[in-house]
Design a protein around this motif. Structure first.
Motif, PDB file in Angstrom:
ATOM      1  N   SER A 152       0.672  -1.048  -0.067  1.00  0.00           N
ATOM      2  CA  SER A 152      -0.029  -0.069  -0.009  1.00  0.00           C
ATOM      3  C   SER A 152       0.942   1.221   0.034  1.00  0.00           C
ATOM      4  O   SER A 152       2.198   1.211   0.370  1.00  0.00           O
ATOM      5  CB  SER A 152      -0.887   0.041   1.057  1.00  0.00           C
ATOM      6  N   TYR A 153       0.239   2.263  -0.192  1.00  0.00           N
ATOM      7  CA  TYR A 153       0.978   3.726  -0.502  1.00  0.00           C
ATOM      8  C   TYR A 153       1.351   3.927   1.026  1.00  0.00           C
ATOM      9  O   TYR A 153       2.700   4.315   1.395  1.00  0.00           O
ATOM     10  CB  TYR A 153      -0.037   4.803  -0.639  1.00  0.00           C
ATOM     11  N   ARG A 154       0.687   3.658   2.204  1.00  0.00           N
ATOM     12  CA  ARG A 154       0.879   3.945   3.583  1.00  0.00           C
ATOM     13  C   ARG A 154       2.413   3.122   3.645  1.00  0.00           C
ATOM     14  O   ARG A 154       3.393   3.757   4.467  1.00  0.00           O
ATOM     15  CB  ARG A 154      -0.009   3.408   4.483  1.00  0.00           C
ATOM     16  N   GLU A 155       2.455   1.655   3.497  1.00  0.00           N
ATOM     17  CA  GLU A 155       3.542   1.072   3.645  1.00  0.00           C
ATOM     18  C   GLU A 155       4.720   1.591   3.174  1.00  0.00           C
ATOM     19  O   GLU A 155       5.928   1.648   3.663  1.00  0.00           O
ATOM     20  CB  GLU A 155       3.283  -0.333   3.411  1.00  0.00           C
ATOM     21  N   VAL A 156       4.592   2.000   1.845  1.00  0.00           N
ATOM     22  CA  VAL A 156       5.741   2.516   0.997  1.00  0.00           C
ATOM     23  C   VAL A 156       6.396   3.755   1.643  1.00  0.00           C
ATOM     24  O   VAL A 156       7.482   4.017   1.890  1.00  0.00           O
ATOM     25  CB  VAL A 156       5.293   2.851  -0.415  1.00  0.00           C
ATOM     26  N   ARG A 157       5.294   4.352   2.087  1.00  0.00           N
ATOM     27  CA  ARG A 157       5.836   5.783   2.849  1.00  0.00           C
ATOM     28  C   ARG A 157       6.779   5.490   4.045  1.00  0.00           C
ATOM     29  O   ARG A 157       7.318   6.091   4.346  1.00  0.00           O
ATOM     30  CB  ARG A 157       4.446   6.563   3.167  1.00  0.00           C
ATOM     31  N   GLU A 158       6.035   4.438   4.751  1.00  0.00           N
ATOM     32  CA  GLU A 158       6.722   4.382   6.256  1.00  0.00           C
ATOM     33  C   GLU A 158       8.103   3.657   5.787  1.00  0.00           C
ATOM     34  O   GLU A 158       9.111   3.813   6.566  1.00  0.00           O
ATOM     35  CB  GLU A 158       5.934   3.099   6.872  1.00  0.00           C
ATOM     36  N   THR A 159       8.154   2.930   4.691  1.00  0.00           N
ATOM     37  CA  THR A 159       9.339   2.209   4.397  1.00  0.00           C
ATOM     38  C   THR A 159      10.339   3.265   3.689  1.00  0.00           C
ATOM     39  O   THR A 159      11.620   3.069   4.173  1.00  0.00           O
ATOM     40  CB  THR A 159       9.205   0.980   3.655  1.00  0.00           C
ATOM     41  N   THR A 160      10.164   3.811   2.891  1.00  0.00           N
ATOM     42  CA  THR A 160      11.048   4.674   2.132  1.00  0.00           C
ATOM     43  C   THR A 160      11.132   6.170   2.735  1.00  0.00           C
ATOM     44  O   THR A 160      12.360   6.536   2.554  1.00  0.00           O
ATOM     45  CB  THR A 160      10.915   5.091   0.620  1.00  0.00           C
ATOM     46  N   GLY A 161      10.158   6.558   3.272  1.00  0.00           N
ATOM     47  CA  GLY A 161      10.311   7.797   3.879  1.00  0.00           C
ATOM     48  C   GLY A 161       9.511   8.931   2.967  1.00  0.00           C
ATOM     49  O   GLY A 161       9.600  10.225   3.307  1.00  0.00           O
ATOM     50  N   VAL A 162       9.244   8.251   1.678  1.00  0.00           N
ATOM     51  CA  VAL A 162       8.622   9.320   0.820  1.00  0.00           C
ATOM     52  C   VAL A 162       7.372  10.153   1.203  1.00  0.00           C
ATOM     53  O   VAL A 162       6.436   9.888   2.120  1.00  0.00           O
ATOM     54  CB  VAL A 162       8.272   8.397  -0.502  1.00  0.00           C
ATOM     55  N   ALA A 163       7.432  11.395   0.986  1.00  0.00           N
ATOM     56  CA  ALA A 163       6.343  12.201   1.141  1.00  0.00           C
ATOM     57  C   ALA A 163       6.026  12.217   2.739  1.00  0.00           C
ATOM     58  O   ALA A 163       5.014  12.719   3.329  1.00  0.00           O
ATOM     59  CB  ALA A 163       5.134  11.805   0.551  1.00  0.00           C
ATOM     60  N   THR A 164       7.150  12.447   3.541  1.00  0.00           N
ATOM     61  CA  THR A 164       7.244  12.793   4.966  1.00  0.00           C
ATOM     62  C   THR A 164       7.558  13.999   5.344  1.00  0.00           C
ATOM     63  O   THR A 164       7.603  14.268   6.598  1.00  0.00           O
ATOM     64  CB  THR A 164       7.913  11.581   5.581  1.00  0.00           C
ATOM     65  N   GLN A 165       7.945  14.736   4.315  1.00  0.00           N
ATOM     66  CA  GLN A 165       8.251  16.161   4.759  1.00  0.00           C
ATOM     67  C   GLN A 165       7.477  17.211   4.235  1.00  0.00           C
ATOM     68  O   GLN A 165       6.274  17.560   4.924  1.00  0.00           O
ATOM     69  CB  GLN A 165       9.635  16.354   4.419  1.00  0.00           C
ATOM     70  N   CYS A 166       7.792  17.989   2.980  1.00  0.00           N
ATOM     71  CA  CYS A 166       6.788  18.966   2.499  1.00  0.00           C
ATOM     72  C   CYS A 166       5.340  18.346   1.955  1.00  0.00           C
ATOM     73  O   CYS A 166       4.548  18.786   1.704  1.00  0.00           O
ATOM     74  CB  CYS A 166       7.713  19.737   1.320  1.00  0.00           C
ATOM     75  N   GLY A 167       5.665  17.146   1.465  1.00  0.00           N
ATOM     76  CA  GLY A 167       4.399  16.464   0.895  1.00  0.00           C
ATOM     77  C   GLY A 167       4.166  16.764  -0.439  1.00  0.00           C
ATOM     78  O   GLY A 167       3.157  16.324  -0.943  1.00  0.00           O
TER      79      GLY A 167
END
Ligand code: FES
Length: 56
Positions: free
Chosen positions: A24-39
């Motif tokens: 899922s997108y959520r898991e990818v975000r947690e794993t890679t850190g993508v989109a965790t700053q400015c968004g």
């Protein structure tokens, strides 16, 4: 290419995260850190996740 400049995450890294088990997108975000700053990259990141998930 870089999807997320803040975290230096490429589309290849997003794909690898999915091939390595993220489903899922959520898991990818947690794993890679993508989109965790400015968004700003969230839209593109979601698109890459969606495209990749529909091809696995
Ligand atoms: Fe991805 Fe800023 S470019 S969080």
């Amino acid at each position: 290419m870089y999807v997320c400049l803040c975290q230096g995450v490429t589309d290849g890294q997003i794909r690898d995260a999915i091939y390595e088990g993220c489903c899922s997108y959520r898991e990818v975000r947690e794993t890679t850190g993508v989109a965790t700053q400015c968004g700003k990259c969230a839209c593109v990141a979601k698109q890459v996740v969606r495209d990749t998930l529909s091809n696995v």
